[in-house]
Design a protein around this motif. Structure first.
Motif, PDB file in Angstrom:
ATOM      1  N   VAL A   1       0.850  -1.188   0.000  1.00 34.64           N
ATOM      2  CA  VAL A   1       0.000   0.000   0.000  1.00 34.64           C
ATOM      3  C   VAL A   1       0.880   1.230   0.000  1.00 34.64           C
ATOM      4  O   VAL A   1       2.070   1.154   0.321  1.00 34.64           O
ATOM      5  CB  VAL A   1      -0.919   0.060   1.251  1.00 34.64           C
ATOM      6  CG1 VAL A   1      -1.932  -1.058   1.214  1.00 34.64           C
ATOM      7  CG2 VAL A   1      -0.113   0.041   2.523  1.00 34.64           C
ATOM      8  N   ARG A   2       0.248   2.366  -0.343  1.00 33.17           N
ATOM      9  CA  ARG A   2       1.050   3.578  -0.319  1.00 33.17           C
ATOM     10  C   ARG A   2       1.357   3.971   1.113  1.00 33.17           C
ATOM     11  O   ARG A   2       0.577   3.697   2.035  1.00 33.17           O
ATOM     12  CB  ARG A   2       0.379   4.697  -1.106  1.00 33.17           C
ATOM     13  CG  ARG A   2      -0.916   5.208  -0.578  1.00 33.17           C
ATOM     14  CD  ARG A   2      -1.549   6.099  -1.651  1.00 33.17           C
ATOM     15  NE  ARG A   2      -2.981   6.148  -1.522  1.00 33.17           N
ATOM     16  CZ  ARG A   2      -3.633   7.128  -0.876  1.00 33.17           C
ATOM     17  NH1 ARG A   2      -2.971   8.103  -0.302  1.00 33.17           N
ATOM     18  NH2 ARG A   2      -4.949   7.116  -0.806  1.00 33.17           N
TER      19      ARG A   2
ATOM     20  N   ARG B   1      -0.541   5.584   5.183  1.00 34.77           N
ATOM     21  CA  ARG B   1      -1.905   5.161   5.483  1.00 34.77           C
ATOM     22  C   ARG B   1      -1.924   4.461   6.832  1.00 34.77           C
ATOM     23  O   ARG B   1      -0.939   3.855   7.258  1.00 34.77           O
ATOM     24  CB  ARG B   1      -2.417   4.192   4.405  1.00 34.77           C
ATOM     25  CG  ARG B   1      -2.420   4.782   3.016  1.00 34.77           C
ATOM     26  CD  ARG B   1      -3.511   5.790   2.816  1.00 34.77           C
ATOM     27  NE  ARG B   1      -4.778   5.155   2.448  1.00 34.77           N
ATOM     28  CZ  ARG B   1      -5.938   5.824   2.404  1.00 34.77           C
ATOM     29  NH1 ARG B   1      -5.973   7.107   2.734  1.00 34.77           N
ATOM     30  NH2 ARG B   1      -7.039   5.213   2.048  1.00 34.77           N
ATOM     31  N   SER B   2      -3.073   4.521   7.494  1.00 31.54           N
ATOM     32  CA  SER B   2      -3.213   3.776   8.741  1.00 31.54           C
ATOM     33  C   SER B   2      -3.425   2.308   8.392  1.00 31.54           C
ATOM     34  O   SER B   2      -3.686   1.960   7.237  1.00 31.54           O
ATOM     35  CB  SER B   2      -4.410   4.306   9.533  1.00 31.54           C
ATOM     36  OG  SER B   2      -5.591   3.978   8.844  1.00 31.54           O
TER      37      SER B   2
ATOM     38  N   GLU C   1      -6.838   1.923   6.893  1.00 36.77           N
ATOM     39  CA  GLU C   1      -6.920   2.399   5.505  1.00 36.77           C
ATOM     40  C   GLU C   1      -6.177   1.462   4.564  1.00 36.77           C
ATOM     41  O   GLU C   1      -6.647   1.155   3.466  1.00 36.77           O
ATOM     42  CB  GLU C   1      -6.338   3.815   5.404  1.00 36.77           C
ATOM     43  CG  GLU C   1      -7.214   4.859   6.073  1.00 36.77           C
ATOM     44  CD  GLU C   1      -6.497   6.182   6.293  1.00 36.77           C
ATOM     45  OE1 GLU C   1      -7.175   7.209   6.362  1.00 36.77           O
ATOM     46  OE2 GLU C   1      -5.254   6.185   6.407  1.00 36.77           O
ATOM     47  N   ALA C   2      -5.019   1.003   5.013  1.00 33.87           N
ATOM     48  CA  ALA C   2      -4.226   0.101   4.182  1.00 33.87           C
ATOM     49  C   ALA C   2      -4.999  -1.181   3.905  1.00 33.87           C
ATOM     50  O   ALA C   2      -5.014  -1.698   2.785  1.00 33.87           O
ATOM     51  CB  ALA C   2      -2.902  -0.212   4.876  1.00 33.87           C
TER      52      ALA C   2
ATOM     53  N   ASP D   1      -7.844  -0.348   1.535  1.00 33.23           N
ATOM     54  CA  ASP D   1      -7.273  -0.129   0.196  1.00 33.23           C
ATOM     55  C   ASP D   1      -6.978  -1.456  -0.493  1.00 33.23           C
ATOM     56  O   ASP D   1      -7.062  -1.579  -1.709  1.00 33.23           O
ATOM     57  CB  ASP D   1      -5.956   0.659   0.287  1.00 33.23           C
ATOM     58  CG  ASP D   1      -6.186   2.117   0.676  1.00 33.23           C
ATOM     59  OD1 ASP D   1      -7.353   2.532   0.728  1.00 33.23           O
ATOM     60  OD2 ASP D   1      -5.197   2.822   0.935  1.00 33.23           O
TER      61      ASP D   1
ATOM     62  N   GLU E   1     -12.861   8.233   5.981  1.00 28.00           N
ATOM     63  CA  GLU E   1     -11.701   8.591   5.144  1.00 28.00           C
ATOM     64  C   GLU E   1     -11.328  10.078   5.233  1.00 28.00           C
ATOM     65  O   GLU E   1     -10.159  10.425   5.266  1.00 28.00           O
ATOM     66  CB  GLU E   1     -12.012   8.199   3.696  1.00 28.00           C
ATOM     67  CG  GLU E   1     -11.000   8.666   2.654  1.00 28.00           C
ATOM     68  CD  GLU E   1      -9.788   7.769   2.527  1.00 28.00           C
ATOM     69  OE1 GLU E   1      -9.964   6.538   2.547  1.00 28.00           O
ATOM     70  OE2 GLU E   1      -8.661   8.295   2.403  1.00 28.00           O
TER      71      GLU E   1
END
Lengths: 701, 549
Positions: free
Chosen positions: A15-16, A19-20, A23-24, A27, A39
């Motif tokens: 993942v980028r 991110r938490s 969020e990861a 994603d 978000e």
């Protein structure tokens, strides 16, 4: 953009960075239950549903506020995670109404979905009803605190996202709820009515009132002005540019959808204003006037820079009729590279815009200018050219024909005396005046009808020398179909209104009209076929004397039989509403000839659709949409404004009645910049809400 | 003004404090009531030709003994007269100030080492002698707003010393003392200093939480109204040592008199060049701001306090970011409790050994404890870390005879655990944190006529009421526990309720955002442990054995 790799539930994901863990995971398509997280908002760790286990970290960790890091090993489920999550869910539900089935948010509720995901129906903790009353007193939004689970998203949206900061955690007895300071109304507290709170609410605690959402698509419900516009002009966007004093950009936004922005600035019947949510607070935004302001202050004409005309295709299209539908279609077809000729029976182009709408409502230089632009694009307009036969057009090499002849045939009621001398139809009267023909009207004029055309006739009659002008109609004063502006301005000009009248007969002497006999209307209703059902007051006959009587009760298209087109029982062109095709191949129709009398904006929208379809017929891609305006930078942070709700609509300023009756000069005065600025600042910016990231439910993972 | 000039100014204005020949009378009470005013007036009006100074001092914290008069007479130790009667003023003037009869019948004790016949020394008095008054040393013995008093009792020497050293040296010194923050959690204060020091720029702030968010605790009020300069000095020392440019002291808007004292103290400091530009001519600049605000239990939590200073709702927030990196409007800050700042002053005034020489291995120095009975504070004492609760209670019982039989004591404020009165547990961060919290250091008694379930229930109702409502485990957990306890108390509880209570309590320990929620279950868990039989009787017999409900 740098990325990190880590492992979640045995799966390696990339993942980028930044991110938490939550969020990861999301994603990467791995669902972790969450409620207070959104978000667009800062994480607060309040709901405890997003807990996970991370190797090397003690206990249960909040995935919403823990940054995902290279090499992390995350588990989203385990016995202890499930136990903790379950209890958190039970506690969230303890004060929430149990009967999901009766809630409007049913099946569209994040809490309901989480409940199904985490615990099903069994709740061990003490349940209760919070008994905090529903608050329906605010405009637009309905607040049902009993449904609130205190996720705090609305508070964060109000404070962080919008900088408005009027929602707080409050206490009432033993219950916490979300409300304003000191229980003030939203208006008093400085709310900007942006709707971010309702947008992020996962339950039905803060919602748009049902009347704004019911039966509407999401976009139409959220940004009603834009989607009530037949041409879908991006209203909030151009108002935003006006607020920034970037009038050229504003005009470009309007130009993206219509080639007659100036005309619309004067005469649009603005369905956008009817649905404007600002109207719930006090009065709708004066959208039409802002449009006029923007277009008339478009000094840079930046829309021209991006306006493109495709390479010539060598295909020919004919358009019959140069009204708003015909010219719009011609304009866009021409831009698609086709050779377009418009045939106009009358001496000048413009259709109803020229021969129906009086000049005092819309200055002719505006119309001329906009038609000139269309001609400059390459459209050939042949005036004084009545088309007798479509076959001839095909013979001349036109591959497609658009019939946009409008509805120019005025109607009379079939009542005794209707054929007397001195009895006119409104359209004939207006056309004659606009053609500059001499019109013979008497000193006393009665116009029969209550719509805008009736007012046009009455006000023109006044300007043409009538001393006493009456309008009579079936409807009562409140239900008159004419726009309020027309009625107000008409009354200012001394037009006498005679509402609730049924027309019994025209009184004549030796076939010369002498007056109208009326009956008072007791009640007026419409049956299921929308036909009027009139009940009159018995023995209420009375006579209004007049020299000239003008019927303004509707008009019909005048489609020559030679066109060989199927027609409806209302004498309109029969059309496949999806393909816009008529009963003949290669022949299309648009505008009033299809819809019956409508508005300029509807005719334009109809012309656009026809253009797109004809372009496809001529092997184009049918894409006539243009990107003419720059992107508007959304100022998502609105800030509080205690005076916002009270800002009242800037009403149109008119030239004094005695002055304007002297000529056909325009009636409305120019809006000044301060007014335009003020009016644009009243906008709720409903479209801001569309920039809030939508939430996906677990079923979508 | 440098420190010497400051000292000369103080000496000039209030030399009587260091003058061996002057008589000083210190009058104090918790409440500024008519009795104190009468005592004051009577001393004024009966001076005759005798020369003595009357000083309205802050309370030494012995509320049960108010009003208190302390007399300092040359040649004699200080004598403390308790529950002083205004009618006795003329007698004491005549007998003691004029003659040399200290009226042992009216006296409680002497302060200090010297003895007087028939009057015990405070160090020989049970209860009082378990104390080591370092932080409260001036309380009762200075006029709180009088900067000269503070200076002549050694004030601002610590600051003047630290201004001569560099920041690293200052941190070393604090680290040596082993000082831990007195706000409740017990972080090592020097570690916070280091974190703040590391932050770039000088837009950093030192924030003092000078309000008692636990309503029974009196630490803040006793220091603000008794020795405010010791707190302000500690803040300036912290600011210098960490490179901060401003000190913010937040006080409870409900206690106006304390705030007024503090405000006039700050004004006096300005006069002496003790804040603003180039403090003590050192080139160190620092501002002081007082902020008044409403106080609730969660508002004492540092992230909530910071939100309040940002004019937002005082609600706790997740860390990180830690305040030392981004605290107030994104600027780095240190938030410490008022007692911590008074300790910092002591470290720099007396040297780190003064603190590190007292207490336990990892809890150094002293702790201010408020003893409360039936909802009102009786004594504020300062005990060395390591003193056991049992010692405090036994001593207390030995002087307060009219109390009932103590059933249990809640230590640490409203979220503290209950302990049996003979609990041999030391006041020590690491010891107490294993089971409960030191929190505000309040000791509150319940007596053997009280029902444990009802006690726990009342605590939960209070805590639910205080919960800010932000996180689910605190808001709903306290609600559920209160509701379940209510059911048990009135005899409608179910056997499985005990397990549910424990499950909720267990999850709250880690599931809440702030320390309030994380510790809120302590009263329930501890009463369950100590008085499980009472719970069982309620459940079995469907009624309260104390017939309370």
């Amino acid at each position: 953009m740098s990325t990190i790799k880590f492992n979640i539930d045995g799966k390696d994901v990339e993942v980028r960075n930044g991110r938490s863990v939550l969020e990861a995971a999301l994603d990467s398509g791995i669902y972790i239950p969450h409620l207070c997280y959104h978000e667009d908002l800062s994480p607060i760790g309040a709901c405890r549903l997003c807990i996970v286990e991370i190797e090397g970290m003690e206990g249960l960790v909040l995935s919403c506020s823990t940054p995902a890091a290279e090499g992390m090993v995350v588990k989203t489920g385990s016995e202890s995670i499930d136990a903790s999550r379950r209890l958190a869910m039970e506690l969230l539900l303890a004060g929430h109404p149990p009967d999901c089935g009766t809630c409007v948010k049913y099946l569209n509720c994040e809490l309901q979905s989480l409940k199904q995901y985490i615990i099903g129906d069994h709740i061990r903790v003490r349940t209760r009803s919070k008994l905090i009353p529903v608050n329906a007193d605010n405009p637009i939004f309905l607040h049902e605190p009993n449904k609130c689970v205190l996720c705090g998203r609305c508070v964060r949206a109000c404070h962080e996202l919008r900088g408005v900061g009027v929602l707080f955690y409050k206490k009432q007895g033993r219950e916490t709820y979300i409300g304003t300071e000191n229980g003030l109304s939203l208006a008093e507290s400085g709310c900007r009515f942006c709707g971010a709170c309702a947008e992020v609410c996962p339950t039905g605690a803060i919602m748009d009132k049902e009347e704004f959402a019911k039966g509407k698509s999401r976009k139409a419900a959220l940004v009603p002005c834009r989607y009530a516009c037949p041409a879908e002009i991006d209203v909030p966007k151009y108002i935003r540019f006006i607020r920034e004093k970037n009038y050229s950009a504003a005009a470009a936004v309007i130009r993206e959808k219509v080639p007659f922005p100036g005309v619309l600035g004067y005469v649009c019947d603005h369905p956008c204003e009817d649905v404007c949510k600002r109207g719930e607070i006090n009065h709708p935004i004066s959208i039409r006037n802002l449009k006029r302001y923007a277009v008339e202050h478009d000094t840079e004409k930046i829309w021209k820079e991006k306006s493109r005309k495709k390479d010539a295709t060598g295909r020919k299209a004919a358009v019959i009729g140069s009204g708003p539908a015909g010219l719009t279609a011609a304009y866009y077809l021409c831009k698609q590279g086709h050779e377009v000729t418009v045939f106009e029976a009358l001496p000048q182009a413009g259709g109803m815009m020229r021969y129906g709408i009086p000049e005092y409502r819309m200055p002719r230089d505006i119309l001329d200018g906009e038609i000139k632009i269309i001609e400059d694009t390459g459209v050939e307009i042949k005036t004084d050219s009545k088309v007798e036969s479509i076959d001839n057009l095909f013979d001349d090499g036109y591959e497609a024909v658009l019939v946009a002849v409008g509805a120019h045939k005025g109607q009379k009621l079939r009542i005794p005396g209707a054929r007397s001398e001195g009895v006119l139809t409104g359209l004939d009267f207006l056309r004659d005046v606009n053609l500059g023909n001499e019109v013979n009207i008497g000193k006393r004029v009665v116009v029969l009808g209550g719509g805008n055309v009736a007012f046009d006739c009455a006000r023109v009659a006044k300007r043409a020398g009538a001393e006493e002008v009456h309008i009579a109609c079936l409807e009562c004063r409140e239900d008159m179909p004419a726009s309020c502006d027309e009625i107000d301005q008409g009354e200012q000009e001394g037009i006498c209104l005679n509402p609730s009248k049924s027309f019994k007969r025209i009184i004549n002497e030796e076939k010369i009209a002498k007056g109208v006999e009326f009956l008072d209307v007791e009640s007026l209703t419409f049956d299921e076929d929308n036909l009027p059902q009139v009940e009159v007051v018995d023995d209420s006959e009375h006579i209004l004397e007049a020299d000239t009587i003008i019927f303004a009760i509707g008009q019909q298209p005048d489609i020559p039989e030679e066109f060989d087109l199927d027609k409806t029982d209302r004498n309109l062109i029969e059309l496949d509403s999806y393909t816009f095709e008529t009963s003949r191949e290669g022949v299309y129709a648009a505008g009033d000839a299809v819809s019956g009398t409508a508005s300029v904006i509807e005719a334009i929208a109809s012309g656009r659709k026809a253009a797109s379809i004809i372009d496809k017929f001529l092997d184009g891609d049918g894409r006539i949409d243009e990107k003419l305006a720059p992107e508007a930078e959304l100022q998502k942070c609105l800030g509080p404004d205690p005076d916002f709700a009270a800002m009242d609509r800037v009403e149109e300023v008119c030239v004094l009645p005695e002055e304007r009756l002297m000529s056909f000069c325009r009636v409305v005065d120019e809006m000044d910049e301060a007014s335009a600025d003020y009016e644009s600042k009243r906008c709720l910016q409903c479209d801001l809400r569309l920039s809030i990231t939508p939430v996906k439910f677990w079923g979508n993972y | 003004m440098n420190f010497d000039q400051i000292h000369v100014k103080a000496e000039t204005e209030s030399g009587y404090l260091s003058d061996n020949s002057s008589i000083n009378v210190y009058i104090s009470s918790r409440a500024d009531d008519s009795t104190v005013r009468e005592i004051n007036e009577n001393f004024q009006n009966n001076k005759n030709n005798l020369n003595f100074n009357i000083i309205s001092a802050g309370s030494p914290g012995y509320f049960d003994l108010d009003p208190i008069v302390i007399i300092e007479k040359p040649g004699n130790p200080l004598i403390l007269y308790s529950k002083f009667n205004p009618n006795k003023v003329s007698e004491i003037i005549k007998d003691y100030l004029l003659e040399n009869n200290p009226r042992s019948d009216l006296a409680l004790c002497t302060l200090g080492q010297e003895k007087i016949e028939n009057i015990p020394c405070i160090d020989d008095l049970p209860f009082f002698n378990i104390q080591n008054r370092i932080i409260l040393r001036n309380c009762g013995l200075v006029a709180p707003e009088n900067i000269n008093h503070y200076i002549l009792r050694g004030g601002f020497r610590g600051l003047s010393e630290v201004l001569k050293t560099d920041q690293a040296g200052a941190v070393d010194r604090l680290e040596k003392s082993g000082l831990r923050g007195r706000g409740g959690a017990g972080y090592f204060t020097a570690d916070k200093w280091k974190s703040l020091q590391e932050q770039e720029g000088n837009e950093k702030y030192i924030i003092c939480n000078a309000s008692d968010s636990d309503p029974f605790s009196f630490t803040a009020r006793i220091l603000l109204s008794g020795d405010p300069y010791s707190v302000l000095e500690g803040m300036l020392i912290s600011a210098y040592s960490t490179g901060a440019c401003k000190c913010i002291i937040t006080v409870d808007s409900e206690f106006k008199p304390d705030t007024e004292i503090l405000a006039s103290a700050v004004d006096r400091m300005k006069e002496y060049g003790l804040f603003g530009n180039s403090i003590m001519d050192s080139g160190f600049n620092c501002e002081i701001e007082i902020i008044e605000s409403a106080v609730s239990l969660p508002s004492g939590e540092e992230t909530a306090l910071l939100r309040k200073l940002e004019n937002k709702q005082p609600m706790p927030f997740l860390r990180p970011p830690y305040p030392e990196k981004a605290g107030l409007n994104g600027k780095p800050v240190i938030v410490n409790n008022i007692e911590t700042f008074a300790n910092i002053t002591a470290v720099f005034q007396f040297g780190p050994d003064k603190i590190s020489g007292i207490g336990t291995e990892r809890s150094k120095g002293t702790k201010i404890i408020t003893l409360a009975e039936n909802g009102s504070a009786k004594y504020i004492i300062e005990i060395p870390f390591g003193t056991s609760l049992k010692t405090v209670l036994e001593n207390y019982k030995s002087i307060v005879k009219d109390s009932g039989n103590i059933k249990a004591v809640q230590f640490g404020g409203p979220t503290g655990a209950y302990f049996l009165p003979d609990a041999d547990i030391a006041v020590d961060y690491d010891e107490i944190n294993k089971i409960s919290v030191i929190g505000s250091g309040t000791l509150e008694f319940i007596f053997d006529t009280e029902c444990a379930v009802e006690t726990a229930m009342n605590k939960m109702i209070y805590l639910h009421d205080q919960s800010c409502g932000k996180c689910v485990f605190c808001r709903e957990g306290t609600f559920q526990m209160a509701a379940i306890l209510e059911d048990i108390a009135k005899g409608t509880g179910k056997p499985q309720d005990i397990d549910l209570l424990k499950e909720i309590a267990d999850q709250m320990k880690t599931g809440c955002i702030c320390q309030l929620g994380r510790t809120a279950a302590n009263p329930v868990l501890s009463t369950l442990q100590l008085f499980r039989n009472e719970y069982d009787i309620h459940l079995k017999e469907k009624k309260c054995p104390f017939n309370r409900q």
